[in-house]
Scaffold this motif. Structure first.
Motif, PDB file in Angstrom:
ATOM      1  N   VAL A  51       0.868  -1.183   0.000  1.00  0.00           N
ATOM      2  CA  VAL A  51       0.000   0.000   0.000  1.00  0.00           C
ATOM      3  C   VAL A  51       0.906   1.235   0.000  1.00  0.00           C
ATOM      4  N   PRO A  63      -7.039   0.302  -2.036  1.00  0.00           N
ATOM      5  CA  PRO A  63      -6.708  -0.698  -1.014  1.00  0.00           C
ATOM      6  C   PRO A  63      -7.951  -1.494  -0.618  1.00  0.00           C
ATOM      7  N   GLU A  79      -5.356   4.967   7.909  1.00  0.00           N
ATOM      8  CA  GLU A  79      -4.017   4.782   7.364  1.00  0.00           C
ATOM      9  C   GLU A  79      -4.023   4.963   5.847  1.00  0.00           C
ATOM     10  N   CYS A  80      -5.042   4.398   5.200  1.00  0.00           N
ATOM     11  CA  CYS A  80      -5.145   4.529   3.744  1.00  0.00           C
ATOM     12  C   CYS A  80      -5.362   5.988   3.349  1.00  0.00           C
ATOM     13  N   LYS A  81      -6.187   6.677   4.094  1.00  0.00           N
ATOM     14  CA  LYS A  81      -6.404   8.095   3.806  1.00  0.00           C
ATOM     15  C   LYS A  81      -5.101   8.874   3.977  1.00  0.00           C
ATOM     16  N   ARG A  83      -2.236   7.871   3.519  1.00  0.00           N
ATOM     17  CA  ARG A  83      -1.346   7.531   2.414  1.00  0.00           C
ATOM     18  C   ARG A  83      -1.850   8.086   1.079  1.00  0.00           C
ATOM     19  N   TYR A  85      -5.082   7.801  -0.372  1.00  0.00           N
ATOM     20  CA  TYR A  85      -6.112   7.113  -1.141  1.00  0.00           C
ATOM     21  C   TYR A  85      -7.479   7.762  -0.905  1.00  0.00           C
ATOM     22  N   VAL A  88     -11.688   3.000   0.043  1.00  0.00           N
ATOM     23  CA  VAL A  88     -11.228   1.732   0.600  1.00  0.00           C
ATOM     24  C   VAL A  88     -12.285   0.694   0.293  1.00  0.00           C
TER      25      VAL A  88
END
Length: 312
Positions: A51, A63, A79-81, A83, A85, A88
């Motif tokens: 990711v 992701p 965490e994805c935000k 990074r 993205y 999800v």
């Protein structure tokens, strides 16, 4: 029509996604194989590689998370935000026995009320829009109307329906009657996934279901990475070689990279007519030099078929 590359564990990793995008066109978004967040609240080194920060990727990637614990989902979504993205994806479809035994993936479909409580918790606080990939149920398609009633209570960005039940795994026919039910009764946009093996099958689906705006393709694109770029098959050998070299660098040796590439060949070999003898040799070989020689023979001596002709 938008075309999504399905997440396939052990196949569509970050190296594969990057090189596929470099060599072939046609994919609108790559969905990542799932990560399973835990109470430890940290990504493993492998997960962090898989990711990467979104601004380091030249294509749209999404992701995928697999968990039955709302707090774990919300932590990973943040965490994805962080990074970079913008979406999800929740996995409610994985049929693996170990996954289902833990009531994750398709195991969440066993108890729609519990699934409802989970979705209520994550949609209330999710920092990102949530798409969802589902099956019809655990054992019978008749489970799906109740499951869809649950999904209809939430603003799912896209509902990807793989119209098989868990016990089928990836075998047998997809249930197009139940897919029609999803299309007619879902309050959320519906994406189709399942047994689109060739471009002609994709086009036939588009003709039958013009109201569907996106499809997700897995094994068909692994088998023919150029599927969505008609005439792009001439790049397959270069793509293979780049992938092999990237795995050699990643794994620190050619042997493990070779065994990783053999997983791709289980799907790709069906592009080539009269493949039985060379595929048998490929499965048995343990020497990288021999592997390279067999691969060259496949690419240069076997006629490439117009479309993938798999036995699945």
């Amino acid at each position: 029509m938008r075309y999504y590359f399905a997440p396939m564990e052990g196949l569509t990793d970050s190296i594969y996604r990057r090189l596929h995008h470099r060599y072939f066109s046609g994919v609108d978004a790559y969905y990542m194989p799932f990560i399973s967040p835990t109470v430890h609240r940290c990504l493993t080194n492998r997960e962090a590689r898989e990711v990467p920060f979104a601004d380091t990727v030249e294509f749209r990637a999404v992701p995928q998370l697999m968990t039955k614990v709302a707090d774990d989902f919300l932590w990973a979504a943040q965490e994805c935000k962080d990074r970079g993205y913008d979406e999800v994806n929740l996995n409610v479809g994985c049929p693996s026995g170990t996954v289902v035994a833990k009531k994750k993936g398709a195991g969440m479909l066993e108890n729609p009320d519990q699934l409802d409580r989970f979705l209520d918790a994550v949609f209330e606080k999710s920092p990102l829009p949530i798409s969802l990939k589902t099956r019809l149920g655990l054992t019978a398609p008749q489970e799906f109307p109740r499951i869809l009633d649950v999904y209809n209570q939430y603003p799912i960005k896209e509902l990807t329906v793989h119209p098989r039940v868990r016990k089928q795994f990836y075998d047998g026919n997809v249930d197009m009657e139940m897919f029609r039910y999803a299309l007619e009764n879902s309050k959320n946009p519906v994406v189709f996934n399942g047994n689109l093996r060739t471009l002609s099958e994709v086009k036939a689906f588009e003709k039958e279901f013009p109201e569907v705006e996106a499809v997700m393709i897995g094994r068909g694109l692994i088998g023919n990475p150029a599927m969505l770029e008609p005439g792009g098959e001439w790049k397959l050998e270069d793509f293979h070689d780049a992938l092999l070299e990237a795995y050699i660098a990643e794994f620190g040796g050619a042997r493990n990279a070779m065994f990783r590439m053999k997983e791709n060949w289980r799907h790709m070999i069906w592009m080539f007519d009269g493949n039985e003898k060379l595929m048998k040799k490929l499965r048995k070989c343990t020497d990288v030099g021999e592997y390279r020689q067999i691969v060259r023979e496949i690419f240069h001596s076997l006629p490439m078929q117009q479309e993938l002709q798999p036995d699945w």
